[in-house]
Motif scaffolding. Structure first.
Motif, mmCIF file in Angstrom:
data_model
loop_
_atom_site.group_PDB
_atom_site.id
_atom_site.type_symbol
_atom_site.label_atom_id
_atom_site.label_comp_id
_atom_site.label_asym_id
_atom_site.label_seq_id
_atom_site.Cartn_x
_atom_site.Cartn_y
_atom_site.Cartn_z
ATOM 1 N N ILE A 189 0.425 -1.384 -0.150
ATOM 2 C CA ILE A 189 -0.042 -0.587 -0.176
ATOM 3 C C ILE A 189 0.787 1.374 0.384
ATOM 4 C CG2 ILE A 189 -1.525 1.478 1.356
ATOM 5 C CD1 ILE A 189 -2.756 -1.304 2.130
ATOM 6 N N THR A 190 2.213 1.138 0.611
ATOM 7 C CA THR A 190 3.112 2.336 0.906
ATOM 8 C C THR A 190 3.826 1.953 1.713
ATOM 9 O OG1 THR A 190 2.730 4.683 2.119
ATOM 10 C CG2 THR A 190 1.653 2.724 2.868
ATOM 11 N N GLN A 191 5.035 2.655 1.381
ATOM 12 C CA GLN A 191 6.534 2.405 1.534
ATOM 13 C C GLN A 191 7.392 3.800 1.670
ATOM 14 O OE1 GLN A 191 9.751 -0.133 -1.075
ATOM 15 N NE2 GLN A 191 7.541 0.428 -2.870
ATOM 16 N N LYS A 192 7.956 3.584 3.108
ATOM 17 C CA LYS A 192 9.157 4.862 2.862
ATOM 18 C C LYS A 192 10.571 4.202 2.513
ATOM 19 C CE LYS A 192 11.535 7.856 6.312
ATOM 20 N NZ LYS A 192 12.000 8.682 7.098
ATOM 21 N N GLU A 193 11.137 4.603 1.292
ATOM 22 C CA GLU A 193 12.107 4.028 0.886
ATOM 23 C C GLU A 193 13.417 5.708 0.902
ATOM 24 O OE1 GLU A 193 11.233 2.381 -3.285
ATOM 25 O OE2 GLU A 193 10.285 4.338 -3.753
ATOM 26 N N PRO A 194 14.394 4.870 1.099
ATOM 27 C CA PRO A 194 15.712 5.460 1.094
ATOM 28 C C PRO A 194 15.556 6.612 0.016
ATOM 29 C CG PRO A 194 16.334 3.467 1.681
ATOM 30 C CD PRO A 194 15.236 2.610 0.734
ATOM 31 N N ASP A 195 16.898 7.609 0.400
ATOM 32 C CA ASP A 195 17.037 8.484 -0.285
ATOM 33 C C ASP A 195 17.605 8.316 -1.373
ATOM 34 O OD1 ASP A 195 14.946 10.720 0.966
ATOM 35 O OD2 ASP A 195 17.107 11.101 2.317
ATOM 36 N N GLY A 196 17.442 8.616 -2.742
ATOM 37 C CA GLY A 196 17.971 7.967 -4.120
ATOM 38 C C GLY A 196 18.200 6.259 -3.597
ATOM 39 N N PHE A 197 17.819 5.862 -3.895
ATOM 40 C CA PHE A 197 17.534 4.324 -3.340
ATOM 41 C C PHE A 197 16.275 3.529 -3.162
ATOM 42 C CE2 PHE A 197 18.887 0.352 -1.066
ATOM 43 C CZ PHE A 197 19.768 -0.062 -2.773
ATOM 44 N N ALA A 198 16.021 2.395 -3.242
ATOM 45 C CA ALA A 198 15.118 1.249 -3.758
ATOM 46 C C ALA A 198 14.762 0.477 -2.250
ATOM 47 C CB ALA A 198 14.059 1.297 -4.470
ATOM 48 N N ASN A 199 13.693 0.181 -1.925
ATOM 49 C CA ASN A 199 14.196 -1.213 -0.388
ATOM 50 C C ASN A 199 14.171 -1.794 -1.365
ATOM 51 O OD1 ASN A 199 13.459 1.013 1.866
ATOM 52 N ND2 ASN A 199 11.490 0.355 1.549
ATOM 53 N N LEU A 200 14.934 -2.820 -1.181
ATOM 54 C CA LEU A 200 15.408 -4.456 -1.786
ATOM 55 C C LEU A 200 14.337 -5.423 -1.497
ATOM 56 C CD1 LEU A 200 18.346 -4.335 -3.439
ATOM 57 C CD2 LEU A 200 16.442 -3.583 -4.274
ATOM 58 N N TYR A 201 13.970 -5.294 0.031
ATOM 59 C CA TYR A 201 13.545 -6.105 0.598
ATOM 60 C C TYR A 201 12.794 -5.782 1.942
ATOM 61 C CZ TYR A 201 12.687 -10.785 3.269
ATOM 62 O OH TYR A 201 12.383 -12.298 4.320
ATOM 63 N N ILE A 202 11.493 -6.361 2.601
ATOM 64 C CA ILE A 202 10.940 -5.484 3.574
ATOM 65 C C ILE A 202 10.477 -7.042 4.398
ATOM 66 C CG2 ILE A 202 8.306 -4.332 4.651
ATOM 67 C CD1 ILE A 202 8.806 -2.915 1.199
ATOM 68 N N PRO A 203 11.648 -6.617 5.737
ATOM 69 C CA PRO A 203 10.571 -7.780 6.611
ATOM 70 C C PRO A 203 9.393 -8.153 6.674
ATOM 71 C CG PRO A 203 12.331 -6.515 7.180
ATOM 72 C CD PRO A 203 12.228 -5.002 6.529
ATOM 73 N N GLY A 204 8.541 -8.889 5.962
ATOM 74 C CA GLY A 204 7.228 -9.493 6.799
ATOM 75 C C GLY A 204 7.349 -9.162 5.472
ATOM 76 N N PHE A 205 6.859 -8.532 4.347
ATOM 77 C CA PHE A 205 6.539 -8.366 3.204
ATOM 78 C C PHE A 205 7.263 -9.624 2.520
ATOM 79 C CE2 PHE A 205 6.248 -7.185 -1.270
ATOM 80 C CZ PHE A 205 5.243 -6.964 -1.095
ATOM 81 N N GLY A 206 8.597 -9.375 2.460
ATOM 82 C CA GLY A 206 9.899 -10.072 1.621
ATOM 83 C C GLY A 206 10.251 -9.295 0.481
ATOM 84 N N LYS A 207 10.739 -9.518 -0.792
ATOM 85 C CA LYS A 207 11.296 -9.435 -1.820
ATOM 86 C C LYS A 207 10.628 -8.704 -2.716
ATOM 87 C CE LYS A 207 15.437 -9.712 -4.946
ATOM 88 N NZ LYS A 207 15.625 -11.305 -6.337
ATOM 89 N N VAL A 208 10.860 -7.129 -2.526
ATOM 90 C CA VAL A 208 10.248 -5.967 -3.762
ATOM 91 C C VAL A 208 11.035 -6.113 -4.844
ATOM 92 C CG1 VAL A 208 9.911 -3.929 -3.488
ATOM 93 C CG2 VAL A 208 10.332 -4.527 -1.522
ATOM 94 N N THR A 209 9.896 -6.551 -5.673
ATOM 95 C CA THR A 209 10.673 -6.394 -7.379
ATOM 96 C C THR A 209 10.587 -4.994 -8.088
ATOM 97 O OG1 THR A 209 9.306 -8.829 -7.054
ATOM 98 C CG2 THR A 209 10.050 -7.974 -9.657
ATOM 99 N N GLU A 210 10.998 -4.813 -8.480
ATOM 100 C CA GLU A 210 10.654 -3.033 -9.088
ATOM 101 C C GLU A 210 10.229 -3.260 -10.805
ATOM 102 O OE1 GLU A 210 13.368 -0.039 -12.019
ATOM 103 O OE2 GLU A 210 14.272 -2.725 -11.629
ATOM 104 N N GLY A 211 8.592 -2.939 -10.477
ATOM 105 C CA GLY A 211 7.879 -2.133 -11.196
ATOM 106 C C GLY A 211 6.544 -2.998 -10.993
ATOM 107 N N SER A 212 6.378 -3.612 -10.070
ATOM 108 C CA SER A 212 5.098 -4.285 -8.732
ATOM 109 C C SER A 212 5.386 -4.616 -7.826
ATOM 110 C CB SER A 212 5.640 -5.980 -9.409
ATOM 111 O OG SER A 212 4.574 -6.613 -8.959
ATOM 112 N N LYS A 213 4.114 -4.349 -7.064
ATOM 113 C CA LYS A 213 3.262 -3.673 -5.815
ATOM 114 C C LYS A 213 3.137 -4.761 -4.910
ATOM 115 C CE LYS A 213 2.492 0.834 -6.109
ATOM 116 N NZ LYS A 213 2.939 1.464 -5.646
ATOM 117 N N PHE A 214 3.011 -6.330 -5.889
ATOM 118 C CA PHE A 214 2.865 -7.454 -5.427
ATOM 119 C C PHE A 214 3.810 -8.409 -4.779
ATOM 120 C CE2 PHE A 214 -0.555 -6.327 -8.010
ATOM 121 C CZ PHE A 214 -1.905 -6.636 -7.530
ATOM 122 N N GLY A 215 3.945 -9.384 -3.795
ATOM 123 C CA GLY A 215 4.729 -10.399 -3.174
ATOM 124 C C GLY A 215 3.883 -11.393 -2.711
#
Length: 231
Positions: A189-215
């Protein structure tokens, strides 16, 4: 592929156990008092994965409480540490998460049985930090060697919220002890990302795939049911 095969083998065994329990219990013409209480246990998949995968460690406790004949309030609290080594970057994500929601039991238990075959809708929240262990500066000039940077950069105060749909079962192995398994489909639904970078893994959610919000995810639980009252 091995995890998918293991899951379906477990699913087949659990269904066979459910059928065996039904065949072993004869129907009774009487007023049945069903048990209500708290079921609490651990996710077995995370300690097992921690032993088999040096890049992962995690632990989670899960439970549910019956609020109506077919409805349960469910929750899960856990912690994960995951290192991802991608072609040009090495990243570690570490943090805790909480998931909670409602499960609906579609299984018609016979007298004396407390099994679940359920679907549920849960909301997840994760608070974590992400560390860049090393990265390679991108260049199209093949003449110079790769510019590998090894200084660690840490981003804290990150978080994410997602919606999760679960399908699973809980089978009573023996008095008040249950073995459960489920599969999860998740949508960020929403995520806070680092400045100039992206979240690659979110604990509890899993691996974050570029261009997709599904896991996706799964869990195996071993739990104990604490009877509180009958209704």
């Amino acid at each position: 592929m091995k995890r998918i095969c293991l899951f379906f083998i477990s699913l087949w065994c659990s269904c066979a156990l459910l059928e065996a329990q039904q065949n072993a219990v004869s129907a009774r013409d009487t007023l049945v008092q069903e048990r209500y209480g708290l079921r609490v246990g651990v996710d077995l998949s995370k300690p097992l994965r921690s032993l088999l995968d040096d890049a992962y460690s995690g632990f989670a406790v899960a439970g549910d409480f019956r609020i109506a004949r077919r409805y349960y309030i469910a929750a899960e609290l856990g912690n994960e540490n995951r290192t991802l080594v991608e072609p040009n970057i090495d990243v570690t994500a570490q943090g805790s998460y909480l998931k909670g929601g409602v499960n609906y039991n579609a299984y018609e238990n016979w007298f004396g049985m407390s099994n679940l075959l359920y679907g549920g809708a849960h909301l997840g929240f994760s608070s974590f930090r992400e560390s860049i262990n090393s990265y390679t500066i991108y260049t199209t000039n093949a003449y110079f060697p790769e510019d590998l940077r090894t200084e660690t950069r840490e981003f804290s105060g990150l978080n994410a919220i997602w919606l999760e749909v679960q399908l699973g079962m809980q089978v009573e192995l023996f008095s008040n002890f249950f073995l459960g398994l489920n599969v999860q489909l998740k949508r960020l639904i929403t995520q806070k990302e680092p400045d100039g970078f992206a979240n690659l893994y979110i604990p509890g959610f899993g691996k974050v795939t570029e261009g997709s919000k599904f896991g996706t995810g799964y869990s195996y639980t071993f739990s104990y049911f604490i009877p509180i009252f009958k209704n």
